[in-house]
Design an enzyme around this catalytic site. Structure first.
Site, PDB file in Angstrom:
ATOM      1  N   SER A   1       0.794  -1.235   0.000  1.00 54.24           N
ATOM      2  CA  SER A   1       0.000   0.000   0.000  1.00 54.24           C
ATOM      3  C   SER A   1       0.822   1.278   0.000  1.00 54.24           C
ATOM      4  CB  SER A   1      -0.953   0.015   1.195  1.00 54.24           C
ATOM      5  OG  SER A   1      -2.021  -0.839   0.923  1.00 54.24           O
TER       6      SER A   1
ATOM      7  N   TYR B   1      -4.336  -2.692  -9.920  1.00 45.92           N
ATOM      8  CA  TYR B   1      -4.106  -2.401  -8.494  1.00 45.92           C
ATOM      9  C   TYR B   1      -3.184  -3.453  -7.856  1.00 45.92           C
ATOM     10  CZ  TYR B   1      -5.213  -2.326  -3.494  1.00 45.92           C
ATOM     11  OH  TYR B   1      -5.114  -2.321  -2.123  1.00 45.92           O
TER      12      TYR B   1
ATOM     13  N   TYR C   1      -4.433   3.746   8.086  1.00 47.63           N
ATOM     14  CA  TYR C   1      -5.776   3.194   8.297  1.00 47.63           C
ATOM     15  C   TYR C   1      -6.311   3.603   9.660  1.00 47.63           C
ATOM     16  CZ  TYR C   1      -3.745   0.523   4.520  1.00 47.63           C
ATOM     17  OH  TYR C   1      -3.111   0.172   3.376  1.00 47.63           O
TER      18      TYR C   1
ATOM     19  N   VAL D   1       1.142  -3.639   3.851  1.00 46.79           N
ATOM     20  CA  VAL D   1       1.122  -4.916   4.571  1.00 46.79           C
ATOM     21  C   VAL D   1       2.376  -5.759   4.315  1.00 46.79           C
ATOM     22  CG1 VAL D   1      -1.383  -5.140   4.900  1.00 46.79           C
ATOM     23  CG2 VAL D   1      -0.315  -6.040   2.816  1.00 46.79           C
TER      24      VAL D   1
HETATM   25  N1  GLU Z   1      -2.435  -5.360  -1.706  1.00 43.59           N
HETATM   26  C1  GLU Z   1      -2.940  -5.202  -0.365  1.00 43.59           C
HETATM   27  C2  GLU Z   1      -4.432  -5.378  -0.361  1.00 43.59           C
HETATM   28  O1  GLU Z   1      -5.080  -4.855  -1.209  1.00 43.59           O
HETATM   29  C3  GLU Z   1      -2.564  -3.854   0.137  1.00 43.59           C
HETATM   30  C4  GLU Z   1      -2.999  -3.602   1.569  1.00 43.59           C
HETATM   31  C5  GLU Z   1      -1.951  -2.886   2.373  1.00 43.59           C
HETATM   32  O2  GLU Z   1      -0.776  -2.893   2.034  1.00 43.59           O
HETATM   33  O3  GLU Z   1      -2.306  -2.319   3.405  1.00 43.59           O
HETATM   34  O4  GLU Z   1      -4.983  -6.051   0.458  1.00 43.59           O
END
Ligand code: GLU
Length: 307
Positions: free
Chosen positions: A68, A195, A243, A261
Site C-alpha cells: 500500500s 491495483y 488506516y 502490509v
Molecule cells: N495489496 C494489499 C491489499 O489490497 C494492500 C494492503 C496494504 O498494504 O495495506 O490487500
C-alpha cells in the site's frame, strides 16, 4: 541542534540492533500467500537527505513488496491526471476502519472515505486507468517511481500480483460494490489487475527513501508534483496513511507516513528528509510493528516532528 550525519548513522545502527533483539516482531501478513513466506526477522531503515548520500542500517538493499505504500505514487499520478475531480469520487477523511473494510462503503453509497483505504485506492487506480490499458498505466507508474527514486532497477513481482489475484476476494467485493454505485469506470478485473500489480512493486528501503524525496519539499529533491500538491499528499498521509492506526502513528511519530502490509512504511519529514523502514511483522492494524517503533525512536532522537 540537528544531528550530524555520523550521529544520525549511530541512531540508525542502534535502531537496527534493537529491532534485531526484539522478541515480539508482530505477525507477517498471511492473507497474501507470497507475503506469508517472508522472514519476520528482516529489518531495514534508510534516510534520504536530499543532496546527500542516503544513510541506512540493516537489510537496506533487500527488495520487499511495497504494497500500500504504492498508493502514494498512484495518488500523485491520479491528481496529475484529473486534479481535484478525483475528490468527486473519493473523500479525504480518515476512515477509522480496517484497510479492507466494506461497511463504510455501504453506508456512504460507494464513495470511499480516502484514497489510502483499499476501496479508495481502487478508485484512484481506476482513475489513472481510464482511457489507457493496464500495461500503459503500470508503465506510467513504474516510470514515475523510478524517476522519483532516480533508479531504473525497480520492478513488479508477478508472482505476488498473481497471488493476490487468486486470493483477493475482499478487494473483488469492494470493486464490485463500487461498480454497483457507478464509481468504477473500468471492468473490475482490469482495475484490480492493475491495483494488484501496483501493490506488487518491490523496492529496497534505500530506493523507497529516495523515491519519497519529492514529498519533502526540500530544494534539490526531484520535483514530481507541485508544492501545493506535496502539502496535500502529506496531509492525507498524516490523517489516513495508517488506516485505523493513523491517529496512533501521528501520536507516536508525529510525521506523515504510509504503511503497507509488506511491512514497509514511508515517512516524510517535511523540509528535511524521507525515511523508509521495513519490518515484515504487523500490528493488529496491519501496520509494521517494529517499523512504527523504529520511527518513534528516530523521531524522538532527532526531534523530527511536524508538531
Ligand atoms: N495489496 C494489499 C491489499 O489490497 C494492500 C494492503 C496494504 O498494504 O495495506 O490487500
Amino acid at each position: 541542534m540537528p544531528l550530524s550525519e555520523p550521529q544520525l548513522q549511530r541512531v540508525l545502527d542502534d535502531i537496527a540492533q534493537t529491532a534485531a533483539a526484539s522478541e515480539d516482531k508482530g505477525k507477517v501478513a498471511d492473507y497474501i500467500p507470497d507475503l506469508a513466506r517472508i522472514d519476520p526477522n528482516r529489518f531495514a531503515i534508510a534516510v534520504a537527505l536530499p543532496g546527500k548520500p542516503t544513510l541506512h542500517a540493516g537489510d537496506a538493499h533487500a527488495p520487499f513488496s511495497i504494497q500500500s505504500v504504492s498508493k502514494v505514487f498512484t495518488l500523485a499520478l491520479a491528481l496529475g491526471k484529473v486534479g481535484d475531480r478525483l475528490w468527486n469520487r473519493v473523500g479525504r477523511e480518515p476512515s477509522g476502519q480496517a484497510f479492507d473494510s466494506i461497511i463504510q462503503l455501504e453506508q456512504e453509497k460507494g464513495r470511499p472515505r480516502n484514497p489510502f483505504i483499499n476501496a479508495g485506492a481502487i478508485v484512484t487506480t481506476d482513475t489513472v486507468l481510464e482511457g489507457a490499458t493496464p500495461r500503459e498505466t503500470l508503465g506510467a507508474l513504474l516510470r514515475f517511481v523510478r524517476a522519483a527514486a532516480g533508479d531504473d532497477d525497480i520492478h513488479m513481482n508477478e508472482s505476488v500480483a498473481q497471488s493476490e489475484i487468486a486470493t483477493g476476494h475482499r478487494n473483488f467485493a469492494l470493486a464490485h460494490y463500487l461498480l454497483s454505485h457507478g464509481n468504477l469506470r473500468n471492468a473490475p478485473e482490469l482495475t484490480l489487475g492493475t491495483y494488484f500489480h501496483q501493490c506488487a512493486i518491490e523496492m529496497t528501503c534505500a530506493q523507497l527513501a529516495k523515491a519519497g524525496q519529492f514529498l519533502t519539499g526540500v530544494p534539490g529533491a526531484p520535483r514530481m508534483v507541485s508544492q501545493n500538491r506535496v502539502r496535500r499528499i502529506n496531509a492525507l498521509m498524516m490523517t489516513c496513511g495508517h488506516y485505523d492506526g493513523s491517529g496512533e502513528y501521528a501520536y507516536r511519530v508525529g510525521l506523515p507516513g504510509k504503511s503497507g502490509v509488506g511491512g514497509g512504511i514511508l515517512t516524510i519529514v517535511p523540509g528535511i528528509a524521507s525515511v523508509a523502514v521495513w519490518s515484515p511483522g504487523l500490528d493488529h492494524y496491519g501496520n509494521s510493528k517494529l517499523g512504527t517503533q523504529a520511527m518513534q525512536t528516530l523521531a524522538e532522537k532527532t526531534g523530527w516532528s511536524v508538531f
